[in-house]
Write an enzyme that holds these catalytic residues in place. Structure first.
Site, PDB file in Angstrom:
ATOM      1  N   ARG A 116      30.739  55.758  62.376  1.00 18.47           N
ATOM      2  CA  ARG A 116      31.483  56.705  63.223  1.00 18.47           C
ATOM      3  C   ARG A 116      32.284  57.659  62.357  1.00 18.47           C
ATOM      4  O   ARG A 116      32.647  57.337  61.226  1.00 18.47           O
ATOM      5  CB  ARG A 116      32.410  55.958  64.183  1.00 18.47           C
ATOM      6  CG  ARG A 116      33.495  55.077  63.558  1.00 18.47           C
ATOM      7  CD  ARG A 116      34.749  55.811  63.147  1.00 18.47           C
ATOM      8  NE  ARG A 116      35.864  54.921  62.888  1.00 18.47           N
ATOM      9  CZ  ARG A 116      36.854  55.187  62.060  1.00 18.47           C
ATOM     10  NH1 ARG A 116      36.871  56.310  61.360  1.00 18.47           N
ATOM     11  NH2 ARG A 116      37.867  54.347  61.893  1.00 18.47           N
ATOM     12  N   GLU A 215      42.185  57.044  69.554  1.00 22.62           N
ATOM     13  CA  GLU A 215      43.075  57.278  68.401  1.00 22.62           C
ATOM     14  C   GLU A 215      42.897  58.700  67.849  1.00 22.62           C
ATOM     15  O   GLU A 215      43.853  59.339  67.411  1.00 22.62           O
ATOM     16  CB  GLU A 215      42.812  56.227  67.321  1.00 22.62           C
ATOM     17  CG  GLU A 215      43.733  56.361  66.129  1.00 22.62           C
ATOM     18  CD  GLU A 215      43.589  55.216  65.142  1.00 22.62           C
ATOM     19  OE1 GLU A 215      43.724  54.050  65.538  1.00 22.62           O
ATOM     20  OE2 GLU A 215      43.341  55.502  63.948  1.00 22.62           O
ATOM     21  N   ARG A 219      35.642  60.412  68.650  1.00 16.08           N
ATOM     22  CA  ARG A 219      35.045  59.488  67.689  1.00 16.08           C
ATOM     23  C   ARG A 219      33.554  59.584  67.958  1.00 16.08           C
ATOM     24  O   ARG A 219      33.083  59.232  69.057  1.00 16.08           O
ATOM     25  CB  ARG A 219      35.525  58.047  67.936  1.00 16.08           C
ATOM     26  CG  ARG A 219      36.945  57.771  67.440  1.00 16.08           C
ATOM     27  CD  ARG A 219      36.945  57.403  65.957  1.00 16.08           C
ATOM     28  NE  ARG A 219      38.271  57.457  65.367  1.00 16.08           N
ATOM     29  CZ  ARG A 219      39.031  56.404  65.108  1.00 16.08           C
ATOM     30  NH1 ARG A 219      38.631  55.195  65.432  1.00 16.08           N
ATOM     31  NH2 ARG A 219      40.191  56.550  64.516  1.00 16.08           N
ATOM     32  N   CYS A 261      45.546  58.854  61.939  1.00 13.19           N
ATOM     33  CA  CYS A 261      45.917  57.780  61.006  1.00 13.19           C
ATOM     34  C   CYS A 261      45.504  58.193  59.597  1.00 13.19           C
ATOM     35  O   CYS A 261      44.366  58.624  59.389  1.00 13.19           O
ATOM     36  CB  CYS A 261      45.192  56.490  61.400  1.00 13.19           C
ATOM     37  SG  CYS A 261      45.500  55.144  60.240  1.00 13.19           S
ATOM     38  N   THR A 263      44.517  56.601  57.150  1.00  8.96           N
ATOM     39  CA  THR A 263      43.356  55.879  56.586  1.00  8.96           C
ATOM     40  C   THR A 263      42.047  56.605  56.881  1.00  8.96           C
ATOM     41  O   THR A 263      41.049  56.355  56.228  1.00  8.96           O
ATOM     42  CB  THR A 263      43.213  54.459  57.178  1.00  8.96           C
ATOM     43  OG1 THR A 263      43.006  54.565  58.585  1.00  8.96           O
ATOM     44  CG2 THR A 263      44.406  53.598  56.876  1.00  8.96           C
ATOM     45  N   ARG A 270      33.756  55.616  59.148  1.00  3.80           N
ATOM     46  CA  ARG A 270      33.724  54.151  58.938  1.00  3.80           C
ATOM     47  C   ARG A 270      32.297  53.703  59.224  1.00  3.80           C
ATOM     48  O   ARG A 270      31.809  53.784  60.347  1.00  3.80           O
ATOM     49  CB  ARG A 270      34.720  53.436  59.849  1.00  3.80           C
ATOM     50  CG  ARG A 270      34.962  51.981  59.412  1.00  3.80           C
ATOM     51  CD  ARG A 270      36.083  51.333  60.184  1.00  3.80           C
ATOM     52  NE  ARG A 270      35.648  50.784  61.436  1.00  3.80           N
ATOM     53  CZ  ARG A 270      35.120  49.576  61.626  1.00  3.80           C
ATOM     54  NH1 ARG A 270      34.952  48.769  60.581  1.00  3.80           N
ATOM     55  NH2 ARG A 270      34.765  49.173  62.819  1.00  3.80           N
ATOM     56  N   ARG A 299      36.609  43.070  58.760  1.00  6.08           N
ATOM     57  CA  ARG A 299      37.283  42.999  60.071  1.00  6.08           C
ATOM     58  C   ARG A 299      36.603  41.928  60.908  1.00  6.08           C
ATOM     59  O   ARG A 299      35.494  41.495  60.584  1.00  6.08           O
ATOM     60  CB  ARG A 299      37.165  44.324  60.843  1.00  6.08           C
ATOM     61  CG  ARG A 299      37.942  45.471  60.247  1.00  6.08           C
ATOM     62  CD  ARG A 299      37.932  46.711  61.155  1.00  6.08           C
ATOM     63  NE  ARG A 299      38.653  47.805  60.510  1.00  6.08           N
ATOM     64  CZ  ARG A 299      38.896  48.987  61.068  1.00  6.08           C
ATOM     65  NH1 ARG A 299      38.460  49.269  62.290  1.00  6.08           N
ATOM     66  NH2 ARG A 299      39.562  49.922  60.432  1.00  6.08           N
ATOM     67  N   GLU A 304      39.284  46.512  65.118  1.00  5.91           N
ATOM     68  CA  GLU A 304      40.407  46.337  64.200  1.00  5.91           C
ATOM     69  C   GLU A 304      41.379  45.297  64.746  1.00  5.91           C
ATOM     70  O   GLU A 304      41.582  45.216  65.962  1.00  5.91           O
ATOM     71  CB  GLU A 304      41.119  47.688  64.056  1.00  5.91           C
ATOM     72  CG  GLU A 304      42.034  47.740  62.869  1.00  5.91           C
ATOM     73  CD  GLU A 304      42.801  49.056  62.778  1.00  5.91           C
ATOM     74  OE1 GLU A 304      42.926  49.762  63.792  1.00  5.91           O
ATOM     75  OE2 GLU A 304      43.284  49.358  61.680  1.00  5.91           O
TER      76      GLU A 304
HETATM   77  P1  ADP Z   1      36.729  52.088  64.720  1.00  6.58           P
HETATM   78  O1  ADP Z   1      35.407  51.632  64.241  1.00  6.58           O
HETATM   79  O2  ADP Z   1      36.615  53.301  65.550  1.00  6.58           O
HETATM   80  O3  ADP Z   1      37.691  52.172  63.589  1.00  6.58           O
HETATM   81  P2  ADP Z   1      37.228  49.410  65.767  1.00  6.58           P
HETATM   82  O4  ADP Z   1      37.278  48.738  64.440  1.00  6.58           O
HETATM   83  O5  ADP Z   1      38.282  49.033  66.745  1.00  6.58           O
HETATM   84  O6  ADP Z   1      37.340  50.990  65.680  1.00  6.58           O
HETATM   85  O7  ADP Z   1      35.802  49.134  66.374  1.00  6.58           O
HETATM   86  C1  ADP Z   1      35.442  49.700  67.595  1.00  6.58           C
HETATM   87  C2  ADP Z   1      34.320  48.949  68.266  1.00  6.58           C
HETATM   88  O8  ADP Z   1      33.148  49.100  67.519  1.00  6.58           O
HETATM   89  C3  ADP Z   1      34.582  47.460  68.406  1.00  6.58           C
HETATM   90  O9  ADP Z   1      34.108  47.038  69.669  1.00  6.58           O
HETATM   91  C4  ADP Z   1      33.701  46.874  67.325  1.00  6.58           C
HETATM   92  O10 ADP Z   1      33.264  45.568  67.631  1.00  6.58           O
HETATM   93  C5  ADP Z   1      32.549  47.843  67.346  1.00  6.58           C
HETATM   94  N1  ADP Z   1      31.779  47.816  66.091  1.00  6.58           N
HETATM   95  C6  ADP Z   1      32.202  48.168  64.869  1.00  6.58           C
HETATM   96  N2  ADP Z   1      31.228  48.023  63.972  1.00  6.58           N
HETATM   97  C7  ADP Z   1      30.139  47.564  64.632  1.00  6.58           C
HETATM   98  C8  ADP Z   1      28.813  47.215  64.265  1.00  6.58           C
HETATM   99  N3  ADP Z   1      28.383  47.334  63.008  1.00  6.58           N
HETATM  100  N4  ADP Z   1      27.985  46.772  65.230  1.00  6.58           N
HETATM  101  C9  ADP Z   1      28.402  46.680  66.518  1.00  6.58           C
HETATM  102  N5  ADP Z   1      29.627  47.000  66.923  1.00  6.58           N
HETATM  103  C10 ADP Z   1      30.496  47.439  66.003  1.00  6.58           C
HETATM  104  N1  IOM Z   2      43.709  53.168  62.077  1.00  8.17           N
HETATM  105  C1  IOM Z   2      44.732  52.381  62.616  1.00  8.17           C
HETATM  106  N2  IOM Z   2      44.337  51.913  63.925  1.00  8.17           N
HETATM  107  N3  IOM Z   2      45.230  51.271  61.781  1.00  8.17           N
HETATM  108  C2  IOM Z   2      45.143  51.428  60.371  1.00  8.17           C
HETATM  109  C3  IOM Z   2      46.438  50.767  62.399  1.00  8.17           C
HETATM  110  C4  IOM Z   2      47.291  49.868  61.489  1.00  8.17           C
HETATM  111  O1  IOM Z   2      46.968  48.644  61.409  1.00  8.17           O
HETATM  112  O2  IOM Z   2      48.235  50.394  60.920  1.00  8.17           O
END
Ligand code: ADP
Ligand code: IOM
Length: 349
Positions: A116, A215, A219, A261, A263, A270, A299, A304
């Site tokens: 993403r 966020e 995305r 953010c 990061t 990501r 993760r 997250e």
């Molecule tokens: P972001 O990827 O936007 O930083 P999150 O870590 O919260 O946010 O992940 C968002 C969603 O994407 C969650 O439901 C997570 O399980 C899903 N996700 C992330 N990576 C994968 C993957 N490789 N395969 C399937 N689902 C994924």
């Molecule tokens: N990107 C953001 N959601 N994350 C880094 C939050 C935090 O844990 O500070």
């Protein structure tokens, strides 16, 4: 309105970069500053002040926040990305430069792959400082641009407002949709007027999806089962260039794509796999040694701040700024190849 009367305290086990870099001196220097959209230090640090388990704990309300509150953001950016004020960001979205043949063609380890990017619209504040009307405008622009996509990107925009609960729950459970009520986003002011102007666009196969007003304003996501990382990257890059024909995104030569953010600055990318490593995860120090070597983050599988289930982990690139998009995916790919190799060796012991 978030207010802050004095220097915030953090428990001794707090590991957030906010707690490390918000010294008393930095606090005194920044506490009365405001950006032109009225964003304050109190707002920028609210998430980490309320949530001591934050990884970072700081959000920008607009592009100006990165200058106005530079005394706080710069050391965080330096520590997270290894990126200095004198460095500049470079982009490369050319999928031909990625060396990533499927590392798991028998589908034994990689459950799914997802890449993403975050994007925010030029000349608007970021989510923590956006007004309701501006957020509505983001949704309007996003839905219109997305509804013009064709071929394998063609899909439908589904607003969250009015979506049946069982539908949204299933989308969350299947890893397609963001969660509601995230406390880190709540404290940052990112959940204001929920669920108005939030939504998800996806094609029928749910291999191309766009989150609206979470966020970040957008995305843009490409995902599918298995480990064909290059195919996922190719779909994403072609979608980004189509969307860019319709929307101008917030970008700076120094910080790349601007995100709420720190990061996510730079590529805002990501790239992750959900990977099953039952042997390696028993020796967590060894697991982390490999992920650290390849600049990767571990993760849990529900996003997250979540936990692993059934020895499946989300492994993704940690660095996003000062490296190209191709390098972000290559970091993840190279690390995954090594994780699979070690997992195989451990299984034979
Ligand atoms: P972001 O990827 O936007 O930083 P999150 O870590 O919260 O946010 O992940 C968002 C969603 O994407 C969650 O439901 C997570 O399980 C899903 N996700 C992330 N990576 C994968 C993957 N490789 N395969 C399937 N689902 C994924
Ligand atoms: N990107 C953001 N959601 N994350 C880094 C939050 C935090 O844990 O500070």
């Amino acid at each position: 309105m978030v207010s802050l009367n004095s220097y915030p305290s953090f428990p001794s086990d707090c590991k957030s970069l906010l707690s490390k870099h918000l010294t008393k001196k930095v606090y005194e220097q920044l506490k009365d500053k405001k950006t032109s959209s009225g964003f304050t230090l109190a707002q920028a640090i609210a998430s980490g002040v309320e949530n001591h388990d934050s990884g970072i704990g700081v959000y920008a309300g607009d592009i100006e926040s990165y200058d106005t509150f530079a005394a706080l953001f710069d050391p965080i950016i330096k520590e997270y990305h290894g990126f200095l004020k004198s460095d500049s960001h470079v982009s490369n979205l050319n999928a031909n430069d990625l060396n990533a043949p499927n590392p798991d063609s028998e589908n034994k380890y990689i459950v799914s792959t997802r890449i993403r990017v975050g994007r925010n619209i030029a000349n608007l504040p970021l989510g923590p400082a956006i007004t309701k009307e501006q957020r509505d405008e983001v949704e309007k622009q996003a839905a219109s641009a997305l509804n013009s996509l064709e071929g394998n990107l063609k899909g439908t925009y589904y607003p969250l407002d009015g979506m049946k609960e069982d539908v949204s729950e299933k989308l969350i459970e299947d890893h397609f949709l963001f969660k509601a009520g995230d406390r880190f986003l709540e404290a940052a002011g990112l959940n204001r007027n929920w669920p108005k102007a939030r939504g998800i666009y996806h094609n029928d196969e749910k291999t191309f999806l766009v989150w609206v007003n979470e966020e970040d304003q957008l995305r843009i996501i490409s995902m599918q089962q298995g480990g064909d990382i290059k195919e996922v990257f190719q779909r994403l890059t072609s979608a980004i260039s189509k969307i860019e024909e319709k929307i101008k995104f917030l970008y700076s030569d120094h910080l790349g794509f601007i995100t709420s953010c720190p990061t996510n600055l730079g590529t805002a990318m990501r790239a992750s796999v959900h990977i099953k490593v039952p042997y390696l995860s028993q020796d967590y120090a060894h697991f982390e040694e490999i992920t650290n070597k390849h600049h990767l983050q571990i993760r849990g599988i529900n996003g997250e701040h979540s936990q692993s289930v059934g020895s499946v982990y989300d492994i993704s690139n940690r660095r996003r700024l000062g490296v190209t998009e191709v390098q972000c995916v290559q970091d993840m790919y190279d690390g995954v190849v090594e994780l699979i190799k070690v997992e195989k060796e451990l299984a034979l012991r």
